[in-house]
Design an enzyme around this catalytic site. Structure first.
Site, PDB file in Angstrom:
ATOM      1  N   ASP A 171       0.874  -1.166   0.000  1.00 39.33           N
ATOM      2  CA  ASP A 171       0.000   0.000   0.000  1.00 39.33           C
ATOM      3  C   ASP A 171       0.917   1.223   0.000  1.00 39.33           C
ATOM      4  OD1 ASP A 171      -2.299  -1.536   0.109  1.00 39.33           O
ATOM      5  OD2 ASP A 171      -3.112  -0.552   1.905  1.00 39.33           O
ATOM      6  N   ASP A 222       1.647   6.203   8.447  1.00 45.17           N
ATOM      7  CA  ASP A 222       1.421   7.629   8.706  1.00 45.17           C
ATOM      8  C   ASP A 222       0.645   7.945   9.991  1.00 45.17           C
ATOM      9  OD1 ASP A 222      -0.893   6.636   7.587  1.00 45.17           O
ATOM     10  OD2 ASP A 222      -1.073   8.162   6.030  1.00 45.17           O
ATOM     11  N   CYS A 322      -4.230  10.675   5.260  1.00 46.58           N
ATOM     12  CA  CYS A 322      -4.797   9.549   4.516  1.00 46.58           C
ATOM     13  C   CYS A 322      -5.786  10.012   3.454  1.00 46.58           C
ATOM     14  CB  CYS A 322      -5.568   8.625   5.446  1.00 46.58           C
ATOM     15  SG  CYS A 322      -4.704   8.114   6.906  1.00 46.58           S
TER      16      CYS A 322
HETATM   17  N1  ARG Z   1      -2.578   1.845  11.359  1.00 50.43           N
HETATM   18  C1  ARG Z   1      -2.706   3.171  11.909  1.00 50.43           C
HETATM   19  C2  ARG Z   1      -3.292   3.111  13.336  1.00 50.43           C
HETATM   20  O1  ARG Z   1      -4.218   2.371  13.553  1.00 50.43           O
HETATM   21  C3  ARG Z   1      -3.556   4.052  11.053  1.00 50.43           C
HETATM   22  C4  ARG Z   1      -2.970   4.420   9.710  1.00 50.43           C
HETATM   23  C5  ARG Z   1      -3.980   5.046   8.777  1.00 50.43           C
HETATM   24  N2  ARG Z   1      -3.380   5.509   7.570  1.00 50.43           N
HETATM   25  C6  ARG Z   1      -3.921   5.491   6.355  1.00 50.43           C
HETATM   26  N3  ARG Z   1      -3.181   5.967   5.350  1.00 50.43           N
HETATM   27  N4  ARG Z   1      -5.116   5.011   6.094  1.00 50.43           N
HETATM   28  O2  ARG Z   1      -2.871   3.810  14.236  1.00 50.43           O
END
Ligand code: ARG
Length: 337
Positions: A171, A222, A322
């Site tokens: 991704d 991110d 995002c």
């Molecule tokens: N995995 C991250 C968390 O739960 C969220 C990342 C979201 N980023 C995105 N590009 N959709 O803290």
């Protein structure tokens, strides 16, 4: 910048790969609501916030482009599998912009196999205007890509991905760029071959660094490692055990505790989505309207916070970074190493 749209958002069909990056509670909801639309009022509220974000960006002098709504309930098939879609809310997840090139990510979720289609009208337009436009080998997403009977790694053990090395997948949001340096992580959607594909594709002009973060359910970098401006790195307080060498002379600060209340639905992310801010210049940050601690962090760092309500959008799995993708920025290409 491209700003995503949340119209017709659907929970994807349930499978192990979808569940892997989620918490137990989130898995329950995804299993129960597989194939169903997200609640209409929540979609409407998030839609409204995206409109506000778009006009705030336009007021800041950003040229904003949006995709057209699509039907995510329509099913499509690959070789031996079938799926319906998710949404077109997070262009950051799938479009990787490197210089004058736009790369469509070979995504590992079957529900996102045609994610780039929403952006194709824009991509064709960028192409006509001189952009390079690339799509890596189209992943087959057959069963061999997914670990049969996958389970979470036991506490304290190294990360165990739900995907194999059957073929390259990644991704775009598992990578973050500073000038000529690109940091990427393996996750439940990005494998070693995906990172290597990008490294070889970009060749000598860019350096792709693989980083290992302390994230139990990694998907997208991110909300963990966020370079804000030259010399300013924002990190998740626990997920970055070792700050990469490139940042050794940078000021590194931990994100403040999130202020999102417990009852607020977050279908796909942790509350650390608070650090998913958007820099529109070295000294201008788009930040959530109610997130006073993040606004204070910006101010104390010489950055002007630009407020936008976005909590309803957050429920869908992302925040300002995002929801957007910056296709073109002014400035020189720097080397920080
Ligand atoms: N995995 C991250 C968390 O739960 C969220 C990342 C979201 N980023 C995105 N590009 N959709 O803290």
């Amino acid at each position: 910048m491209i700003v995503g749209i949340v119209d017709n958002a659907h929970f994807p069909p349930w499978d192990l790969a979808v569940g892997a990056p989620l918490s137990e509670e989130q898995r329950r909801v995804f299993r129960q609501r597989a194939g169903q639309p997200f609640p209409a009022e929540e979609v409407a509220a998030a839609h409204d916030e995206l409109e506000q974000l778009s006009s705030i960006l336009a007021d800041e002098g950003v040229e904003v482009r949006r995709p057209e709504p699509r039907d995510h309930a329509a099913s499509y098939a690959g070789l031996g599998w079938e799926s319906t879609g998710l949404y077109d809310a997070m262009p950051r997840d799938l479009l990787l912009v490197v210089g004058d090139e736009i790369i469509e990510a070979p995504m590992a979720w079957r529900s996102r196999h045609h994610a780039a289609s929403a952006y194709r009208p824009l991509l064709k337009d960028y192409f006509r205007r001189g952009a390079r436009w690339t799509s890596p080998p189209k992943p087959e997403l057959i069963d061999e890509l997914y670990v049969d009977g996958w389970t979470d790694q036991p506490d304290g053990e190294p990360f165990r991905s739900v995907i194999t090395e059957y073929e390259p997948t990644f991704d775009a949001a598992d990578f973050i760029r500073c000038g000529r340096d690109i940091f990427g992580q393996r996750s439940h959607v990005t494998n070693g071959m995906g990172i290597e594909w990008l490294r070889r594709h970009l060749g000598d002009h860019y350096r792709v660094h693989e980083v290992t973060l302390a994230d139990d359910h990694p998907m997208h970098i991110d909300a963990s490692l966020m370079p804000l401006a030259p010399g300013k790195l924002l990190i998740h307080p626990d997920r970055v055990p070792e700050v990469p060498e490139l940042f050794k002379d940078w000021e590194v600060r931990s994100a403040p505790q999130p202020v999102i209340p417990d009852g607020h639905p977050l279908y796909m992310t942790s509350k650390w989505i608070n650090m998913n801010v958007l820099m529109i210049a070295e000294d201008r940050m788009v930040v959530e309207e109610q997130d006073r601690p993040m606004q204070e962090l910006a101010e104390s760092w010489g950055i002007t916070p630009i407020l936008c309500p976005f909590r309803n959008f957050n429920s869908f799995g992302g925040s300002f970074h995002c929801a957007t993708v910056d296709v073109r920025r002014r400035g020189e290409l720097r080397s920080y190493l």
